[in-house]
Scaffold this active site. Structure first.
Site, PDB file in Angstrom:
ATOM      1  N   ALA A   1      18.172  -0.670 -11.144  1.00 61.50           N
ATOM      2  CA  ALA A   1      17.414  -0.241 -12.325  1.00 61.50           C
ATOM      3  C   ALA A   1      16.998   1.229 -12.260  1.00 61.50           C
ATOM      4  O   ALA A   1      16.844   1.883 -13.309  1.00 61.50           O
ATOM      5  CB  ALA A   1      16.183  -1.129 -12.502  1.00 61.50           C
TER       6      ALA A   1
ATOM      7  N   HIS B   1      28.045  -0.208  -9.644  1.00 58.24           N
ATOM      8  CA  HIS B   1      27.242  -1.317 -10.167  1.00 58.24           C
ATOM      9  C   HIS B   1      28.096  -2.567 -10.086  1.00 58.24           C
ATOM     10  O   HIS B   1      29.297  -2.529 -10.408  1.00 58.24           O
ATOM     11  CB  HIS B   1      26.832  -1.077 -11.625  1.00 58.24           C
ATOM     12  CG  HIS B   1      25.950   0.109 -11.812  1.00 58.24           C
ATOM     13  ND1 HIS B   1      24.578   0.058 -11.645  1.00 58.24           N
ATOM     14  CD2 HIS B   1      26.251   1.388 -12.124  1.00 58.24           C
ATOM     15  CE1 HIS B   1      24.070   1.254 -11.863  1.00 58.24           C
ATOM     16  NE2 HIS B   1      25.060   2.078 -12.148  1.00 58.24           N
TER      17      HIS B   1
ATOM     18  N   ARG C   1      19.830 -14.151  -7.313  1.00 54.73           N
ATOM     19  CA  ARG C   1      19.397 -13.463  -8.534  1.00 54.73           C
ATOM     20  C   ARG C   1      20.490 -13.531  -9.614  1.00 54.73           C
ATOM     21  O   ARG C   1      21.587 -13.001  -9.405  1.00 54.73           O
ATOM     22  CB  ARG C   1      19.122 -11.994  -8.196  1.00 54.73           C
ATOM     23  CG  ARG C   1      18.810 -11.134  -9.378  1.00 54.73           C
ATOM     24  CD  ARG C   1      18.865  -9.648  -8.997  1.00 54.73           C
ATOM     25  NE  ARG C   1      18.534  -8.826 -10.131  1.00 54.73           N
ATOM     26  CZ  ARG C   1      18.837  -7.534 -10.233  1.00 54.73           C
ATOM     27  NH1 ARG C   1      19.477  -6.924  -9.266  1.00 54.73           N
ATOM     28  NH2 ARG C   1      18.495  -6.854 -11.307  1.00 54.73           N
TER      29      ARG C   1
ATOM     30  N   PRO D   1      16.414  -1.344  -6.202  1.00 57.70           N
ATOM     31  CA  PRO D   1      15.507  -2.489  -6.299  1.00 57.70           C
ATOM     32  C   PRO D   1      16.192  -3.782  -6.739  1.00 57.70           C
ATOM     33  O   PRO D   1      17.109  -3.772  -7.563  1.00 57.70           O
ATOM     34  CB  PRO D   1      14.484  -2.045  -7.351  1.00 57.70           C
ATOM     35  CG  PRO D   1      15.176  -0.979  -8.134  1.00 57.70           C
ATOM     36  CD  PRO D   1      16.067  -0.279  -7.151  1.00 57.70           C
ATOM     37  N   ASN D   2      15.695  -4.851  -6.152  1.00 62.80           N
ATOM     38  CA  ASN D   2      16.101  -6.231  -6.468  1.00 62.80           C
ATOM     39  C   ASN D   2      17.470  -6.624  -5.921  1.00 62.80           C
ATOM     40  O   ASN D   2      17.859  -7.789  -6.024  1.00 62.80           O
ATOM     41  CB  ASN D   2      16.049  -6.494  -7.985  1.00 62.80           C
ATOM     42  CG  ASN D   2      14.656  -6.297  -8.542  1.00 62.80           C
ATOM     43  OD1 ASN D   2      13.711  -6.912  -8.045  1.00 62.80           O
ATOM     44  ND2 ASN D   2      14.505  -5.435  -9.529  1.00 62.80           N
TER      45      ASN D   2
ATOM     46  N   ARG E   1      26.385  -4.837 -21.288  1.00 65.91           N
ATOM     47  CA  ARG E   1      25.038  -5.419 -21.221  1.00 65.91           C
ATOM     48  C   ARG E   1      24.099  -4.695 -22.182  1.00 65.91           C
ATOM     49  O   ARG E   1      24.526  -4.001 -23.085  1.00 65.91           O
ATOM     50  CB  ARG E   1      24.560  -5.391 -19.763  1.00 65.91           C
ATOM     51  CG  ARG E   1      25.526  -6.165 -18.840  1.00 65.91           C
ATOM     52  CD  ARG E   1      25.029  -6.218 -17.427  1.00 65.91           C
ATOM     53  NE  ARG E   1      23.770  -6.957 -17.346  1.00 65.91           N
ATOM     54  CZ  ARG E   1      22.955  -6.929 -16.281  1.00 65.91           C
ATOM     55  NH1 ARG E   1      23.282  -6.206 -15.218  1.00 65.91           N
ATOM     56  NH2 ARG E   1      21.835  -7.610 -16.284  1.00 65.91           N
TER      57      ARG E   1
ATOM     58  N   ASN F   1      24.291   2.183  -5.277  1.00 67.30           N
ATOM     59  CA  ASN F   1      23.998   1.289  -6.397  1.00 67.30           C
ATOM     60  C   ASN F   1      22.504   1.465  -6.662  1.00 67.30           C
ATOM     61  O   ASN F   1      21.661   0.857  -5.988  1.00 67.30           O
ATOM     62  CB  ASN F   1      24.309  -0.170  -6.068  1.00 67.30           C
ATOM     63  CG  ASN F   1      24.043  -1.069  -7.280  1.00 67.30           C
ATOM     64  OD1 ASN F   1      23.419  -0.639  -8.252  1.00 67.30           O
ATOM     65  ND2 ASN F   1      24.520  -2.304  -7.213  1.00 67.30           N
TER      66      ASN F   1
ATOM     67  N   GLU G   1      28.840   6.324  -7.627  1.00 65.54           N
ATOM     68  CA  GLU G   1      27.908   5.326  -8.156  1.00 65.54           C
ATOM     69  C   GLU G   1      28.634   4.003  -8.350  1.00 65.54           C
ATOM     70  O   GLU G   1      29.778   3.975  -8.837  1.00 65.54           O
ATOM     71  CB  GLU G   1      27.367   5.822  -9.505  1.00 65.54           C
ATOM     72  CG  GLU G   1      26.384   4.869 -10.169  1.00 65.54           C
ATOM     73  CD  GLU G   1      25.870   5.428 -11.500  1.00 65.54           C
ATOM     74  OE1 GLU G   1      26.314   6.522 -11.910  1.00 65.54           O
ATOM     75  OE2 GLU G   1      25.037   4.751 -12.134  1.00 65.54           O
TER      76      GLU G   1
ATOM     77  N   TYR H   1      25.531 -11.518 -11.293  1.00 63.87           N
ATOM     78  CA  TYR H   1      25.764 -10.781 -10.053  1.00 63.87           C
ATOM     79  C   TYR H   1      26.571 -11.544  -9.007  1.00 63.87           C
ATOM     80  O   TYR H   1      26.916 -10.985  -7.964  1.00 63.87           O
ATOM     81  CB  TYR H   1      24.414 -10.345  -9.456  1.00 63.87           C
ATOM     82  CG  TYR H   1      23.648  -9.416 -10.373  1.00 63.87           C
ATOM     83  CD1 TYR H   1      24.166  -8.167 -10.696  1.00 63.87           C
ATOM     84  CD2 TYR H   1      22.427  -9.795 -10.928  1.00 63.87           C
ATOM     85  CE1 TYR H   1      23.479  -7.318 -11.553  1.00 63.87           C
ATOM     86  CE2 TYR H   1      21.734  -8.949 -11.780  1.00 63.87           C
ATOM     87  CZ  TYR H   1      22.264  -7.714 -12.091  1.00 63.87           C
ATOM     88  OH  TYR H   1      21.591  -6.863 -12.943  1.00 63.87           O
TER      89      TYR H   1
HETATM   90  C1  DQA Z   1      23.062  -3.220 -11.341  1.00 66.69           C
HETATM   91  C2  DQA Z   1      22.945  -3.049 -12.860  1.00 66.69           C
HETATM   92  C3  DQA Z   1      21.562  -2.564 -13.249  1.00 66.69           C
HETATM   93  O1  DQA Z   1      21.472  -2.437 -14.664  1.00 66.69           O
HETATM   94  C4  DQA Z   1      20.513  -3.545 -12.795  1.00 66.69           C
HETATM   95  O2  DQA Z   1      19.215  -3.044 -13.070  1.00 66.69           O
HETATM   96  C5  DQA Z   1      20.641  -3.931 -11.365  1.00 66.69           C
HETATM   97  C6  DQA Z   1      21.972  -4.123 -10.798  1.00 66.69           C
HETATM   98  C7  DQA Z   1      24.414  -3.811 -10.926  1.00 66.69           C
HETATM   99  O3  DQA Z   1      24.757  -3.704  -9.758  1.00 66.69           O
HETATM  100  O4  DQA Z   1      25.116  -4.389 -11.768  1.00 66.69           O
HETATM  101  O5  DQA Z   1      19.655  -4.196 -10.695  1.00 66.69           O
HETATM  102  O6  DQA Z   1      22.952  -1.942 -10.743  1.00 66.69           O
END
Ligand code: DQA
Length: 163
Positions: A89, A112, A30, A22-23, A119, A86, A110, A35
């Site tokens: 959240a 990120h 964003r 998500p997002n 963080r 990825n 995985e 990011y």
């Molecule tokens: C994320 C890190 C997560 O904590 C966050 O919720 C994201 C992006 C990253 O790519 O740094 O949406 O996965």
């Protein structure tokens, strides 16, 4: 035997499901201080180029919906040799996504973009990490390419990986 790493005949290109949670569709606008400015389309394009160069095919997807991600993971059992994810959240919250990744028994890497350990505390735990072969975080979009390199070694372990 000379050239023993090369197998006789053709082998099919392993397909890797590159899954985004998500997002991540908002990348580019964003929280760019966290990011960066690359969009998800930019990351997809870089992944496609790199995957081709290292002998992988990719199926690149993003969803804001937990159930859709779970369904795609289930479908990967038939379609993919591995999953680069990825989870965004959902990595921190989703037992359903974790269960699906366990069920498919494919290698999982995985990634990120941000260094989740620098963080908030709630980002320090990831359910996905419990099933992942490895985790890459903090390198921005390059992390996806590092993840594909790692995946190549997992799905083509007998290939010459010096390149
Ligand atoms: C994320 C890190 C997560 O904590 C966050 O919720 C994201 C992006 C990253 O790519 O740094 O949406 O996965």
């Amino acid at each position: 035997m000379q050239g023993s790493r090369r197998r006789a005949g053709k082998r099919s290109t392993p397909n890797v499901l590159v899954l985004n949670g998500p997002n991540l569709n908002l990348l580019g606008s964003r929280e760019p201080q966290i990011y960066g400015l690359a969009t998800l389309a930019d990351i997809e394009s870089a992944c496609r180029t790199h995957a081709k160069a290292i002998g992988l095919a990719i199926d690149f997807r993003q969803s804001n919906h937990e159930g859709e991600l779970v369904t795609w993971v289930q479908e990967a059992r038939e379609r993919a040799a591995g999953i680069l994810v990825n989870p965004a959240a959902f990595g921190h919250t989703s037992v359903a996504l974790y269960d699906a990744l366990v069920a498919v028994t494919l290698p999982v890497v995985e990634v990120h973009l941000s260094n989740i350990f620098r963080r908030e505390q709630f980002r320090h735990h990831s359910y996905v990490s419990l099933i992942a072969k490895g985790v890459i975080c903090g390198f921005g979009p390059q992390g996806y390419l590092l993840g594909l390199d790692a995946m190549r070694r997992l799905v083509l372990p007998d290939e010459d990986t010096r390149a």
